[in-house]
Design an enzyme around this catalytic site. Structure first.
Site, short mmCIF file in Angstrom:
data_model
loop_
_atom_site.label_atom_id
_atom_site.label_comp_id
_atom_site.label_asym_id
_atom_site.label_seq_id
_atom_site.Cartn_x
_atom_site.Cartn_y
_atom_site.Cartn_z
N ASN A 1 32.67 29.29 41.96
CA ASN A 1 33.63 29.90 42.89
C ASN A 1 33.05 30.15 44.28
O ASN A 1 33.78 30.19 45.25
CB ASN A 1 34.15 31.22 42.32
N THR B 1 52.22 43.38 23.75
CA THR B 1 53.45 42.66 24.12
C THR B 1 53.16 41.68 25.23
O THR B 1 52.50 42.01 26.22
CB THR B 1 54.53 43.67 24.55
N CYS C 1 35.28 38.27 45.23
CA CYS C 1 35.28 39.24 44.15
C CYS C 1 34.16 40.25 44.34
O CYS C 1 34.23 41.36 43.86
CB CYS C 1 35.08 38.53 42.81
N GLN D 1 38.12 27.93 38.51
CA GLN D 1 38.16 27.32 39.84
C GLN D 1 38.44 25.82 39.81
O GLN D 1 38.83 25.25 40.82
CB GLN D 1 36.85 27.57 40.59
N SER E 1 42.97 30.84 34.80
CA SER E 1 43.65 31.99 35.40
C SER E 1 44.83 31.52 36.25
O SER E 1 44.75 30.48 36.90
CB SER E 1 42.64 32.75 36.27
N GLY E 2 45.91 32.30 36.26
CA GLY E 2 47.13 31.90 36.97
C GLY E 2 47.03 31.93 38.48
O GLY E 2 47.51 31.04 39.17
N HIS E 3 46.36 32.96 39.01
CA HIS E 3 46.49 33.19 40.46
C HIS E 3 45.63 32.28 41.33
O HIS E 3 45.69 32.37 42.56
CB HIS E 3 46.28 34.66 40.81
N GLY F 1 41.44 35.43 34.13
CA GLY F 1 40.16 34.77 33.89
C GLY F 1 39.12 35.72 33.31
O GLY F 1 38.36 35.35 32.42
N THR F 2 39.09 36.94 33.81
CA THR F 2 38.09 37.90 33.35
C THR F 2 38.26 38.20 31.87
O THR F 2 37.29 38.20 31.10
CB THR F 2 38.21 39.20 34.18
N1 PLP Z 1 35.93 33.15 36.90
C1 PLP Z 1 35.84 32.60 38.12
C2 PLP Z 1 34.99 31.39 38.32
C3 PLP Z 1 36.55 33.15 39.20
O1 PLP Z 1 36.45 32.60 40.40
C4 PLP Z 1 37.34 34.30 38.98
C5 PLP Z 1 38.04 34.96 40.09
O2 PLP Z 1 37.60 34.96 41.21
C6 PLP Z 1 37.41 34.82 37.67
C7 PLP Z 1 36.69 34.22 36.67
C8 PLP Z 1 38.25 36.01 37.35
O3 PLP Z 1 39.60 35.65 37.19
P1 PLP Z 1 40.73 36.76 37.28
O4 PLP Z 1 40.80 37.21 38.68
O5 PLP Z 1 41.97 36.06 36.81
O6 PLP Z 1 40.33 37.85 36.32
#
Ligand code: PLP
Length: 383
Positions: free
Chosen positions: A151, A237, A325, A179, A199-201, A71-72
């Site tokens: 989030n 890659t 985070c 989210q 984002s995957g996780h 996501g970042t």
């Molecule tokens: N954006 C939101 C709203 C999130 O909640 C998060 C992770 O907590 C991220 C971005 C970042 O995603 P990633 O952990 O995959 O970099």
């Protein structure tokens, strides 16, 4: 001791079916998708199949999906890529005070490069007002970045309305849907966005992989350079196993969406009602109805969220205070602060985010464990 995980907004366990598909590309086929031989071709096929699943999951075309490291990176790529490509047309970016730091800090970094930033306030529920967005758009505005769901407090923003407005005014629109995916419907046509991060996780997929939707024809340029992967939009890659996992996770998340939403909302309502019935001086943060179905953020008066978190952890219950985070920092959450919640109350906040693996028994266990902890902490409180 019973273990209860109520921190699914921080991360989720990998779904067994996701892990199984990924293993084929960890212990099995290790080819580089750029290689022309059969090993490479098989890896390429897997990456493209995953791209199709992600595209289908959000109603996009396959060529509009770029795989990233999460996501970042997706947020950075969207915002900085628009800034780079549109510098001649304007230098103004609009975002909100409740964005994830992946968006806020990226925008603030651009401010140092000469871009002008408007950080919109939110109401007491964490909602961005569409009229304020409209009022902030000027002839130099090139991008609006407003998240789909928050989030920290779970509030769902009016992204569809803002997207429509942006389109009418000829401004590009990005949303961070990290989210919301897998919890509420996410379709790029409904949201009217040009860029969307995922984002995957957070959806029972692997960590360190994500995707950015880039609408075909949207004015954007890559920010990294190197190989020609991802049609030169994101060199390096490919993380084949991760991408395969993301595709499978999104496919499952979308297939189960209606049932998952209903089940999670029911559990969440039981949890919320239980806390409010059993414990005085607690308030729900975020919007009462426009919120994610799995998300509860509560402020307990006269208590430190961190102490509450540690006491719950000793009972096997995993939660989060404010944003995971940003944990480790004792400054009050920027989201709660932007919502006008006084610091003393914001400090006593606890985020509980439910997931697929949670049961009614987990909720009952929590509702039994919580009241004595709150009572003990309040009795020791100097406040
Ligand atoms: N954006 C939101 C709203 C999130 O909640 C998060 C992770 O907590 C991220 C971005 C970042 O995603 P990633 O952990 O995959 O970099």
């Amino acid at each position: 001791m019973r273990k209860v995980y109520f921190d699914h907004s921080a991360t989720t366990p990998v779904h067994p079916a996701v892990a199984e598909e990924m293993m084929q590309y960890i212990t099995g086929n290790f080819g580089n998708p750029s290689s022309v031989h059969s090993f490479g071709r098989e890896a390429r096929k897997a990456v493209e199949a995953a791209r199709e699943k992600v595209a289908r999951g959000i109603g996009a075309r396959t060529e509009e999906i770029v795989f990233t490291a999460g996501g970042t990176e997706s947020d950075n790529m969207a915002i900085r890529g628009v800034a780079r490509a549109n510098r001649e047309r304007g230098n103004h970016i609009i975002t909100s005070a409740v964005e994830h730091h992946a968006v806020l800090d990226t925008c603030k970094a651009l401010e140092k490069d000469g871009f002008r930033l408007t950080v919109l306030p939110v109401d007491e529920h964490g909602l961005v007002r569409v009229e304020e967005v409209a009022g902030a758009i000027g002839d130099q505005t090139i991008l609006i970045s407003i998240m789909h769901a928050n989030n920290e407090v779970g509030t769902v923003e009016p992204v569809g309305e803002i997207g429509r407005l942006a389109r009418e005014r000829g401004v590009l629109m990005h949303t961070d849907a990290v989210q919301s995916i897998g919890k509420i419907p996410v379709r790029v046509a409904d949201l009217q966005v040009d860029f969307l991060s995922l984002s995957g996780h957070k959806i029972y997929g692997p960590k360190g992989v994500g995707a950015l939707y880039i609408r075909g024809g949207a004015r954007w340029q890559p920010i990294d350079f190197g190989g020609g992967q991802e049609r030169k939009r994101r060199p390096g890659t490919e993380n084949v196993a991760g991408i395969v996992g993301l595709g499978k996770a999104l496919e499952l998340a979308v297939a189960d969406l209606d049932e998952a939403r209903f089940r999670l909302a029911k559990l969440r309502d039981r949890l919320l009602r239980g806390v409010l019935d059993k414990i005085p001086r607690v308030r729900l943060n975020g919007h009462p109805t426009l919120r994610l179905p799995n998300h509860v953020n509560l402020s307990f008066e006269l208590i430190e969220g961190e102490s509450l978190l540690l006491s719950l952890d000793m009972q096997g219950i995993a939660a989060s205070s404010g944003s995971a985070c940003a944990s480790g920092s004792l400054s009050p959450s920027h989201v709660l602060t932007a919502m006008g919640i006084p610091h003393a109350i914001a400090h006593g906040s606890l985020r509980l985010t439910l997931g697929q693996d949670n049961t009614e028994a987990d909720v009952e266990y929590f509702l039994t464990a919580l009241p004595p902890i709150v009572e003990r902490l309040r009795s020791m409180s100097p406040m």
